[in-house]
Design a protein around this motif. Structure first.
Motif, PDB file in Angstrom:
ATOM      1  N   ASP A 176       8.135   1.038  -8.487  1.00  0.00           N
ATOM      2  CA  ASP A 176       8.368  -0.377  -8.236  1.00  0.00           C
ATOM      3  C   ASP A 176       7.009  -1.052  -8.128  1.00  0.00           C
ATOM      4  O   ASP A 176       6.295  -0.860  -7.135  1.00  0.00           O
ATOM      5  CB  ASP A 176       9.166  -0.554  -6.937  1.00  0.00           C
ATOM      6  N   PRO A 177       6.597  -1.839  -9.134  1.00  0.00           N
ATOM      7  CA  PRO A 177       5.257  -2.442  -9.103  1.00  0.00           C
ATOM      8  C   PRO A 177       5.033  -3.380  -7.924  1.00  0.00           C
ATOM      9  O   PRO A 177       3.899  -3.585  -7.505  1.00  0.00           O
ATOM     10  CB  PRO A 177       5.174  -3.206 -10.437  1.00  0.00           C
ATOM     11  N   SER A 178       6.118  -3.935  -7.367  1.00  0.00           N
ATOM     12  CA  SER A 178       5.938  -4.858  -6.239  1.00  0.00           C
ATOM     13  C   SER A 178       5.403  -4.137  -5.000  1.00  0.00           C
ATOM     14  O   SER A 178       4.779  -4.762  -4.136  1.00  0.00           O
ATOM     15  CB  SER A 178       7.260  -5.558  -5.911  1.00  0.00           C
TER      16      SER A 178
ATOM     17  N   LYS B 290      -8.556   3.789  -3.412  1.00  0.00           N
ATOM     18  CA  LYS B 290      -8.150   5.203  -3.357  1.00  0.00           C
ATOM     19  C   LYS B 290      -6.684   5.354  -3.738  1.00  0.00           C
ATOM     20  O   LYS B 290      -6.312   6.293  -4.458  1.00  0.00           O
ATOM     21  CB  LYS B 290      -8.390   5.748  -1.947  1.00  0.00           C
ATOM     22  N   GLN B 291      -5.835   4.429  -3.272  1.00  0.00           N
ATOM     23  CA  GLN B 291      -4.409   4.495  -3.613  1.00  0.00           C
ATOM     24  C   GLN B 291      -4.188   4.302  -5.112  1.00  0.00           C
ATOM     25  O   GLN B 291      -3.346   4.962  -5.716  1.00  0.00           O
ATOM     26  CB  GLN B 291      -3.632   3.428  -2.825  1.00  0.00           C
ATOM     27  N   ILE B 292      -4.944   3.391  -5.710  1.00  0.00           N
ATOM     28  CA  ILE B 292      -4.819   3.165  -7.152  1.00  0.00           C
ATOM     29  C   ILE B 292      -5.258   4.402  -7.920  1.00  0.00           C
ATOM     30  O   ILE B 292      -4.618   4.811  -8.897  1.00  0.00           O
ATOM     31  CB  ILE B 292      -5.647   1.934  -7.574  1.00  0.00           C
ATOM     32  N   GLU B 293      -6.345   5.022  -7.472  1.00  0.00           N
ATOM     33  CA  GLU B 293      -6.845   6.216  -8.143  1.00  0.00           C
ATOM     34  C   GLU B 293      -5.854   7.381  -8.060  1.00  0.00           C
ATOM     35  O   GLU B 293      -5.813   8.240  -8.944  1.00  0.00           O
ATOM     36  CB  GLU B 293      -8.185   6.631  -7.529  1.00  0.00           C
ATOM     37  N   GLU B 294      -5.055   7.412  -6.995  1.00  0.00           N
ATOM     38  CA  GLU B 294      -4.128   8.528  -6.799  1.00  0.00           C
ATOM     39  C   GLU B 294      -2.788   8.321  -7.483  1.00  0.00           C
ATOM     40  O   GLU B 294      -1.928   9.200  -7.432  1.00  0.00           O
ATOM     41  CB  GLU B 294      -3.907   8.750  -5.293  1.00  0.00           C
ATOM     42  N   LEU B 295      -2.579   7.153  -8.116  1.00  0.00           N
ATOM     43  CA  LEU B 295      -1.324   6.911  -8.811  1.00  0.00           C
ATOM     44  C   LEU B 295      -1.175   7.857  -9.999  1.00  0.00           C
ATOM     45  O   LEU B 295      -2.162   8.297 -10.591  1.00  0.00           O
ATOM     46  CB  LEU B 295      -1.258   5.461  -9.297  1.00  0.00           C
ATOM     47  N   MET B 296       0.065   8.136 -10.346  1.00  0.00           N
ATOM     48  CA  MET B 296       0.341   9.011 -11.479  1.00  0.00           C
ATOM     49  C   MET B 296      -0.184   8.389 -12.763  1.00  0.00           C
ATOM     50  O   MET B 296      -0.122   7.161 -12.947  1.00  0.00           O
ATOM     51  CB  MET B 296       1.847   9.231 -11.606  1.00  0.00           C
ATOM     52  N   PRO B 297      -0.717   9.196 -13.671  1.00  0.00           N
ATOM     53  CA  PRO B 297      -1.190   8.659 -14.953  1.00  0.00           C
ATOM     54  C   PRO B 297      -0.066   7.944 -15.694  1.00  0.00           C
ATOM     55  O   PRO B 297       1.077   8.394 -15.695  1.00  0.00           O
ATOM     56  CB  PRO B 297      -1.644   9.922 -15.708  1.00  0.00           C
TER      57      PRO B 297
ATOM     58  N   VAL C 244       1.091   4.932 -14.990  1.00  0.00           N
ATOM     59  CA  VAL C 244       1.686   3.845 -14.208  1.00  0.00           C
ATOM     60  C   VAL C 244       1.057   2.517 -14.606  1.00  0.00           C
ATOM     61  O   VAL C 244       1.742   1.515 -14.806  1.00  0.00           O
ATOM     62  CB  VAL C 244       1.512   4.099 -12.696  1.00  0.00           C
ATOM     63  N   TYR C 245      -0.264   2.511 -14.701  1.00  0.00           N
ATOM     64  CA  TYR C 245      -0.992   1.338 -15.158  1.00  0.00           C
ATOM     65  C   TYR C 245      -1.731   1.682 -16.450  1.00  0.00           C
ATOM     66  O   TYR C 245      -2.170   2.827 -16.637  1.00  0.00           O
ATOM     67  CB  TYR C 245      -2.025   0.883 -14.116  1.00  0.00           C
TER      68      TYR C 245
ATOM     69  N   CYS D 185      -6.124  -0.641 -14.747  1.00  0.00           N
ATOM     70  CA  CYS D 185      -6.581   0.195 -13.631  1.00  0.00           C
ATOM     71  C   CYS D 185      -8.068  -0.043 -13.359  1.00  0.00           C
ATOM     72  O   CYS D 185      -8.480  -0.201 -12.206  1.00  0.00           O
ATOM     73  CB  CYS D 185      -6.323   1.661 -13.952  1.00  0.00           C
ATOM     74  N   TRP D 186      -8.886  -0.088 -14.414  1.00  0.00           N
ATOM     75  CA  TRP D 186     -10.323  -0.362 -14.240  1.00  0.00           C
ATOM     76  C   TRP D 186     -10.538  -1.715 -13.573  1.00  0.00           C
ATOM     77  O   TRP D 186     -11.364  -1.841 -12.660  1.00  0.00           O
ATOM     78  CB  TRP D 186     -11.023  -0.350 -15.601  1.00  0.00           C
ATOM     79  N   ASN D 187      -9.795  -2.718 -14.039  1.00  0.00           N
ATOM     80  CA  ASN D 187      -9.977  -4.062 -13.493  1.00  0.00           C
ATOM     81  C   ASN D 187      -9.571  -4.135 -12.027  1.00  0.00           C
ATOM     82  O   ASN D 187     -10.265  -4.751 -11.203  1.00  0.00           O
ATOM     83  CB  ASN D 187      -9.175  -5.078 -14.305  1.00  0.00           C
ATOM     84  N   SER D 188      -8.449  -3.496 -11.701  1.00  0.00           N
ATOM     85  CA  SER D 188      -8.003  -3.499 -10.300  1.00  0.00           C
ATOM     86  C   SER D 188      -9.009  -2.784  -9.412  1.00  0.00           C
ATOM     87  O   SER D 188      -9.339  -3.253  -8.314  1.00  0.00           O
ATOM     88  CB  SER D 188      -6.630  -2.823 -10.190  1.00  0.00           C
TER      89      SER D 188
END
Length: 693
Positions: A266-268, A288-295, A297-298, A303-306
């Motif tokens: 759920d992206p929200s 850190k949370q963004i880095e740990e997301l499953m490949p 997802v973004y 992902c780089w921009n976020s």
């Protein structure tokens, strides 16, 4: 007991206790208003008791859209009797192999009780539709209270049929929503926590929806939730101290479920977590949370921009810029406007990156069209800031002047597009002030003050600095005193330092010393109030710290030739910051004042080794080398010229260069230097304008 449904809402056939009955017979009686006859037909045709028949009849009315009729039917149901029957149907321990017959009996009782509990749930839904939210919430709560009495150790994974579990899950999810609609927010918070902490055997979808709904309530409702009651707190467990902490904890749990494959993405959830961690300045955790997301997802560029935004907000500009360079590569998204603007903003903070920033900002200006045209003002602003910063490392006066003109042109163009942008007005005022266009700077500073209503500390400081540059010291002091009256005690540090320097400019050194003493007392009080672990960040945020105070006092005592007092203050400053070019410079001044020229020269050289661009050390070193004789004039000229390259408006550097040229026989050049120094003295602020950026 079961029923077969055909069509969208009509129940066409009832099934119970091995019997069937056409729904049309019951509906015909209901259409005639004969509720009692309809109930009797169900009881006789399907061998139902009073509560079961009423429940089925009420459900039929609800599905037919007759909400008020359904309520009249539901009001006659005895919930307590149904609960007692269900409670007696369960053994205290799960049945073994020999308990098969008991299990079948329990299953039959569950079907009957499920029908009654569903009736109470539909009654709550009916009341909700009629706007009777408090009454609806109380009925929904009755369901959960009843189920907790039956399953006092929580609903087991087995023993409970799907229908009963579905009703419980619906009721658990509905209750907090009803309390919110009723305006009973404390009860809503309790219902959310009860839903998540009690053993309802909810599946991941139900649990995820409730957690997300609670997160949105905590973050956006404006209601401050009290801590969970001691009854639900487990010893040694983490207890959130605020809405924000509780929301972040829930969002982390949701992300964990996603990573384990227990729920759909759920992206929200990430959007809410971004908001929550951003407002508490914890963007490094968000990264850190963004880095740990499953490949997958973004998209990798998203992902780089976020991550770049996260690292930039956390002060890790090098990491952020590295990611943005990848994102803006010609084979990726070279014209992404938000990425270009962020890259330009990062570059605008470093003179050595400013030229790169100009490229990004110019590309942003070129791409700010169509639906993004509203960002053209922002792009022009970034272009102006980058050009201004690039001018600080220009290799020649002509290049510096050209960059200054372009920077001003960009800022003026930006303010035409965004005339009410207070940040832009402030930056334009500072730009004018740095280039000694004090009339224009004062107009922009007053505009900024009016735009912000005097609510920002830097608006007062900028006004005072511009007035001091116009040599209107008494007016600057009035502004500073007014600002002190409007500012909270812990935020007065920069204003008090400004006030001390204003008193020095008005030849009132003893008053300045008293102000510095008051400033020291303020810092000591902060230490006691916030603790030594928090004081550094608190005071640094206000751009004043204990080191600045002791160092300022040392310079003041040195100007009064009170060498012993100056040495004591300098030692205090050195204890706070052992390796500092500013300390080395003041030490050099003390040595020079006592006639210890070799030690003074050594101190300034050490200062330049610590900070190669420290202008006061270069000026002091140039002056001392000059006194060594004509053989060293070239070295002295190099030091002073280098100081002017870094800070072209430093009047002391121009004055010292004038003295050198005069001693070297370059009378015309000396006159030009003295004239520049004189003009700058007439517009010299008591603090650098860049100190408020």
């Amino acid at each position: 007991m079961g029923s077969t449904e055909h069509g969208r809402v009509s129940v066409r056939e009832f099934q119970a206790n091995g019997s069937r009955m056409a729904a049309s017979e019951v509906e015909a009686k209901l259409d005639q208003g004969n509720i009692q006859e309809a109930e009797d037909s169900l009881r006789e045709g399907l061998s139902l008791n009073f509560e079961e028949a009423r429940a089925l009849l009420g459900k039929l009315e609800y599905q037919r859209g007759n909400v008020e009729g359904a309520l009249r039917v539901f009001d006659g149901i005895d919930l307590q009797a149904a609960i007692q029957r269900l409670q007696s149907s369960f053994p205290e321990k799960p049945p073994g192999k020999k308990g098969h017959a008991h299990t079948e009996s329990a299953s039959g009782s569950q079907h009957a009780a499920s029908l009654v509990l569903e009736a109470i749930y539909l009654k709550a839904k009916s009341l909700q539709k009629l706007g009777k939210f408090t009454e609806a919430a109380n009925n929904c709560k009755r369901i959960l209270d009843s189920v907790e009495k039956i399953f006092y150790q929580g609903i087991p994974n087995i023993q409970v049929d799907n229908k009963l579990q579905e009703i419980v899950s619906h009721a658990v999810e509905l209750l907090p929503e009803l309390w919110k609609q009723a305006g009973c927010y404390d009860e809503a918070i309790s219902a959310y926590r009860r839903a998540l902490l009690s053993q309802w055997n909810l599946d991941n979808d139900y649990c995820g929806r409730i957690q997300k709904s609670f997160v949105m309530f905590l973050l956006y409702s404006g209601v401050e939730a009290s801590p969970p009651s001691l009854a639900v707190q487990i010893e040694g467990s983490y207890v959130p101290k605020s809405n924000l902490e509780e929301a972040i904890l829930l969002l982390m749990v949701l992300l964990r479920k996603f990573s384990l494959g227990k729920m759909k993405w759920d992206p929200s959830v990430m959007e809410h977590l971004t908001f929550a961690l951003s407002i508490c300045s914890q963007t490094s955790i968000l990264a850190k949370q963004i880095e740990e997301l499953m490949p997958g997802v973004y998209h990798r560029i998203d992902c780089w921009n976020s991550l770049a935004f996260c690292y930039s907000s956390a002060g890790q500009n090098d990491c952020a810029l590295s990611l943005l360079r990848k994102s803006l590569h010609k084979h990726e998204r070279p014209n992404d406007l938000t990425s270009l603007l962020l890259a330009a903003r990062i570059c605008s903070s470093d003179p050595h990156l400013a030229a790169e920033g100009v490229i990004y900002a110019q590309r942003a200006v070129n791409n700010a069209r169509d639906q993004n045209e509203h960002l053209k003002g922002v792009a022009l602003r970034m272009l102006g800031l980058c050009l201004g910063k690039q001018s600080k490392v220009a290799s020649s006066d002509s290049e510096r002047s050209c960059l200054h003109s372009k920077a001003l042109e960009s800022l003026v163009a930006a303010i035409k597009l965004e005339p009410n942008n207070s940040d832009l007005i402030f930056e334009l005022a500072v730009h004018y002030a740095q280039h000694r266009n004090l009339s224009a700077a004062l107009r922009s500073a007053r505009n900024f003050f009016n735009q912000t209503g005097g609510s920002m500390l830097k608006s007062w400081r900028l006004l005072a600095l511009i007035l001091s540059a116009q040599q209107r010291f008494s007016e600057a002091e009035v502004v500073t005193d007014a600002a002190l009256d409007q500012t909270a005690r812990w935020e007065q540090g920069p204003l008090l330092r400004l006030k001390a320097k204003l008193k020095i400019s008005q030849s009132r050194p003893m008053d300045a010393i008293e102000t510095y003493r008051f400033l020291l007392a303020l810092v000591q009080a902060q230490k006691k109030s916030f603790g030594s672990s928090q004081i550094s960040s608190k005071v640094l945020d206000d751009k004043i710290n204990e080191f600045d105070i002791w160092h300022g006092l040392a310079n003041l005592y040195a100007s009064l030739s009170r060498w012993k007092d100056a040495e004591i203050c300098l030692q205090k400053a050195r204890e706070l910051k052992k390796y500092s070019a500013a300390v080395m410079h003041t030490q050099g001044v003390l040595f020079e004042g006592r006639g210890e020229n070799d030690e003074a020269l050594l101190a300034t050289i050490n200062g330049i080794l610590l900070e190669p661009n420290h202008v006061p050390c270069k000026i002091l070193m140039g002056g001392m080398i000059q006194r060594l004789g004509p053989k060293f004039f070239c070295a002295a000229r190099s030091a002073l010229s280098d100081a002017l390259r870094i800070e072209p408006t430093n009047r002391m550097a121009w004055h010292c260069l004038g003295l050198l040229n005069k001693q070297d026989g370059r009378i015309s050049e000396a006159a030009d230097c003295f004239q520049a120094a004189s003009m700058l003295e007439e517009s010299d602020p008591i603090e650098s304008f860049s100190s408020i950026l």
